[in-house]
Design a protein around this motif. Structure first.
Motif, PDB file in Angstrom:
ATOM      1  N   GLU A 155     -30.705 -21.772  -6.336  1.00 24.59           N
ATOM      2  CA  GLU A 155     -31.419 -22.536  -6.794  1.00 24.59           C
ATOM      3  C   GLU A 155     -32.784 -21.851  -7.295  1.00 24.59           C
ATOM      4  OE1 GLU A 155     -32.343 -25.868  -7.086  1.00 24.59           O
ATOM      5  OE2 GLU A 155     -34.266 -25.464  -7.665  1.00 24.59           O
ATOM      6  N   LYS A 206     -38.934 -31.625  -8.251  1.00 26.70           N
ATOM      7  CA  LYS A 206     -38.219 -32.333  -9.620  1.00 26.70           C
ATOM      8  C   LYS A 206     -38.955 -33.656  -9.689  1.00 26.70           C
ATOM      9  CE  LYS A 206     -35.101 -34.722 -11.812  1.00 26.70           C
ATOM     10  NZ  LYS A 206     -34.227 -34.472 -12.822  1.00 26.70           N
ATOM     11  N   CYS A 223     -39.444 -37.311 -10.314  1.00 26.88           N
ATOM     12  CA  CYS A 223     -38.594 -38.535  -9.883  1.00 26.88           C
ATOM     13  C   CYS A 223     -39.261 -39.487  -9.163  1.00 26.88           C
ATOM     14  CB  CYS A 223     -37.590 -37.891  -8.782  1.00 26.88           C
ATOM     15  SG  CYS A 223     -36.342 -39.001  -8.379  1.00 26.88           S
ATOM     16  N   GLY A 224     -38.970 -40.609  -9.281  1.00 27.91           N
ATOM     17  CA  GLY A 224     -39.610 -41.941  -8.890  1.00 27.91           C
ATOM     18  C   GLY A 224     -39.063 -42.041  -7.386  1.00 27.91           C
ATOM     19  N   ALA A 231     -32.680 -17.722  -7.168  1.00 28.05           N
ATOM     20  CA  ALA A 231     -32.610 -17.135  -8.505  1.00 28.05           C
ATOM     21  C   ALA A 231     -32.345 -18.078  -9.394  1.00 28.05           C
ATOM     22  CB  ALA A 231     -31.238 -16.065  -8.159  1.00 28.05           C
ATOM     23  N   GLY A 241     -28.571 -29.838 -13.079  1.00 26.61           N
ATOM     24  CA  GLY A 241     -29.350 -31.073 -13.723  1.00 26.61           C
ATOM     25  C   GLY A 241     -29.197 -31.363 -15.036  1.00 26.61           C
ATOM     26  N   TRP A 251     -43.120 -47.988 -14.741  1.00 29.21           N
ATOM     27  CA  TRP A 251     -43.006 -48.596 -13.287  1.00 29.21           C
ATOM     28  C   TRP A 251     -44.282 -47.926 -12.475  1.00 29.21           C
ATOM     29  CZ3 TRP A 251     -40.139 -44.248 -15.085  1.00 29.21           C
ATOM     30  CH2 TRP A 251     -40.410 -43.102 -14.290  1.00 29.21           C
ATOM     31  N   ALA A 292     -39.245 -35.186 -17.350  1.00 32.54           N
ATOM     32  CA  ALA A 292     -37.944 -34.584 -17.485  1.00 32.54           C
ATOM     33  C   ALA A 292     -37.037 -35.386 -18.116  1.00 32.54           C
ATOM     34  CB  ALA A 292     -37.379 -34.112 -16.041  1.00 32.54           C
ATOM     35  N   PRO A 293     -35.914 -34.841 -18.803  1.00 34.55           N
ATOM     36  CA  PRO A 293     -35.022 -36.009 -19.236  1.00 34.55           C
ATOM     37  C   PRO A 293     -34.107 -36.622 -18.344  1.00 34.55           C
ATOM     38  CG  PRO A 293     -34.571 -33.464 -19.873  1.00 34.55           C
ATOM     39  CD  PRO A 293     -35.673 -33.242 -18.834  1.00 34.55           C
ATOM     40  N   ILE A 294     -33.521 -37.724 -18.579  1.00 38.92           N
ATOM     41  CA  ILE A 294     -32.551 -38.431 -17.684  1.00 38.92           C
ATOM     42  C   ILE A 294     -31.368 -38.574 -18.613  1.00 38.92           C
ATOM     43  CG2 ILE A 294     -32.140 -40.455 -16.398  1.00 38.92           C
ATOM     44  CD1 ILE A 294     -34.980 -41.104 -16.028  1.00 38.92           C
ATOM     45  N   GLY A 346     -23.522 -34.342 -10.808  1.00 37.14           N
ATOM     46  CA  GLY A 346     -24.710 -35.172 -10.972  1.00 37.14           C
ATOM     47  C   GLY A 346     -25.177 -35.131 -12.322  1.00 37.14           C
ATOM     48  N   ASP A 347     -26.655 -35.144 -12.685  1.00 33.51           N
ATOM     49  CA  ASP A 347     -27.235 -35.032 -13.954  1.00 33.51           C
ATOM     50  C   ASP A 347     -26.517 -34.214 -15.088  1.00 33.51           C
ATOM     51  OD1 ASP A 347     -29.009 -36.824 -13.272  1.00 33.51           O
ATOM     52  OD2 ASP A 347     -30.917 -35.636 -13.704  1.00 33.51           O
ATOM     53  N   GLY A 383     -31.909 -46.035 -14.690  1.00 27.93           N
ATOM     54  CA  GLY A 383     -32.209 -44.633 -14.534  1.00 27.93           C
ATOM     55  C   GLY A 383     -32.059 -44.079 -13.100  1.00 27.93           C
ATOM     56  N   GLU A 384     -31.446 -44.832 -12.341  1.00 24.93           N
ATOM     57  CA  GLU A 384     -30.815 -44.357 -10.815  1.00 24.93           C
ATOM     58  C   GLU A 384     -29.886 -43.446 -10.924  1.00 24.93           C
ATOM     59  OE1 GLU A 384     -29.144 -47.339  -8.504  1.00 24.93           O
ATOM     60  OE2 GLU A 384     -29.313 -45.878  -6.747  1.00 24.93           O
TER      61      GLU A 384
END
Ligand SMILES: Cc1cc2nc3c(=O)[nH]c(=O)nc-3n(C[C@H](O)[C@H](O)[C@H](O)COP(=O)(O)OP(=O)(O)OC[C@H]3O[C@@H](n4cnc5c(N)ncnc54)[C@H](O)[C@@H]3O)c2cc1C
Length: 398
Positions: free
Chosen positions: A35, A41, A43-44, A115, A153, A209, A254-256, A274-275, A285-286
């Protein structure tokens, strides 16, 4: 030369990678979780109770529980959708949540490495090398893996390098500002309510939102329209909602990704989730719940691959995920296509949210991550109402 070879190197320690790493380590595999760190990140942070149940997440990680969603139409008219007795929308702060998941992976037996992933390299050994740097400008280092998992991601480097077509994934860009929460007056701001704005002026193709996070709140907006000013929209919202006086804690975006990749694996020894695999629900967008679920399926598939050496085992992760969630993603994609395309339709969409059947089925689907089949007549009724709204004939079906 004596080199370490890991069963799996997991690139990215978000909800997906941390879940995959923990599951693989618990299954007895040697795992390196890489990581880059240094950034929270954007995020809502809204999560369904099912996520806490499926992944054994303690309630203490929730910083708020929303019991109602307020849908706001272009005209300013609003409709409240109370969750009722069946649950709540949980809120997590991603700095704390992601770190907790990474630590759980470590305690499950995965090794953590701070890293930045660079490349997948191949030499005459049958297993690939993962190259990385511990810090910017630092030397390139290498580690060998039997299997590489890309959980890095949206716009994943692993996917772009190893899977054809991954560089062309369609994205919504989302931007939010974290502010210190204003007083909870239950009207303009309610600490137990999520406000969702379906207004073309705030987002021409998605939504905006206000999500409560206890001491803080997330005010954000998404759009795939490159010329649209997301910062301008959030600034407008803050002015209109009288939130300019609240201290700004962070600004970030960030892009979704909005479409699952056709392939998650390279047919050999690399798989993404994942993303990185594009599995975020359209319309809402969940992505957290789906990233963790996808991560779990990838761990199962990779474990089978590691035990049997059969690369086709990797394919099962995607087919299992799409079997379970593909239909919901398709329906949400259609919803986004129809209802988010003009203010006229957005106005009708919000009117439709006033319907008790719509509210019940929406919350049940959100809480349980399944289409509820117990009430087939309710689905038929909603389908008819949906069509009537779309065609502007709402009165005819009342
Ligand atoms: C503004 C915004 C609001 C959102 N709101 C919600 C919401 O309310 N609810 C919800 O469910 N979803 C929401 N989402 C979507 C959700 O954040 C993602 O779907 C989810 O985080 C995906 O998890 P992931 O583990 O796949 O990827 P990520 O969470 O993006 O994790 C990827 C990890 O990989 C690491 N990484 C990346 N590149 C490298 C590299 N080269 N080397 C090493 N590490 C690397 C990153 O540091 C990161 O930790 C939102 C997204 C945005 C942008």
């Amino acid at each position: 030369m004596n080199e370490t070879i890991y069963d799996a190197v997991v690139v990215g320690g978000g909800p997906c990678g941390a879940t995959t790493a923990a599951d693989l380590a618990l299954a007895g595999h040697s795992v390196l979780l890489m990581e880059r760190g240094g950034r929270i990140k954007p995020c809502g942070g809204a999560v369904p109770p099912r996520m806490l149940e499926d992944f054994d997440i303690p309630q203490s990680l929730l910083v708020a529980r929303a019991r109602c969603a307020r849908m706001i139409a272009p005209s300013g008219r609003s409709v409240d959708m109370p969750v009722g007795e069946i649950g709540y929308v949980g809120m997590v702060d991603r700095d704390e949540f992601d770190e907790w998941l990474r630590e759980r992976a470590r305690m499950s037996g995965a090794e953590r490495l701070s890293a930045v992933f660079e490349k997948v390299e191949r030499d005459d050994n049958p297993h690939p090398l993962v190259t990385f740097r511990r810090k910017r400008g630092g030397p390139i280092e290498r580690v060998r893996a039997r299997c590489i998992i890309g959980a890095d991601g949206a716009r994943s480097s692993v996917a772009k390098q190893c899977l054809p077509g991954a560089e062309r994934v369609k994205c919504v860009f989302a931007y939010h500002e974290i502010i210190k929460s204003p007083a909870n007056d239950g009207e303009a701001f309610d600490a137990n309510r999520c406000d969702v704005f379906y207004q073309g002026k705030l987002s021409p193709d998605f939504y905006a939102w206000v999500f409560p996070h206890g001491e803080t709140a997330s005010i954000g907006v998404g759009s795939a329209n490159k010329g649209f000013s997301l910062r301008g929209a959030v600034s407008q919202m803050r002015t209109e909602l009288d939130l300019t006086r609240c201290e700004t804690v962070r600004r970030e975006g960030a892009p979704i990704p909005l479409k699952p990749l056709k392939r998650w694996d390279n047919g050999k020894d690399v798989i993404v989730a994942g993303d990185a695999a594009g599995i975020v629900a359209p319309a809402s967008g969940e992505g957290i719940y789906y990233a963790m679920t996808g991560g779990r399926y990838v761990a199962d598939a990779a474990s089978e691959f590691l035990k049997t050496g059969e690369a086709k085992a990797l394919k099962r992760a995607r087919s299992r995920f799409m079997k379970e969630h593909g239909r919901v993603f398709w329906i949400l994609g259609m919803m986004q296509y129809f209802w988010y395309s003009s203010d006229k339709r957005r106005e009708r969409f919000v009117t439709m949210c006033d319907d008790k059947d719509v509210q019940q089925l929406t919350w049940q689907a959100y809480m349980n991550k399944k289409l509820v089949r117990k009430k087939p007549m309710a689905h038929v009724k909603i389908f008819l109402k949906d069509c009537a709204h779309l065609l502007g004939m709402r009165a005819a079906t009342r």
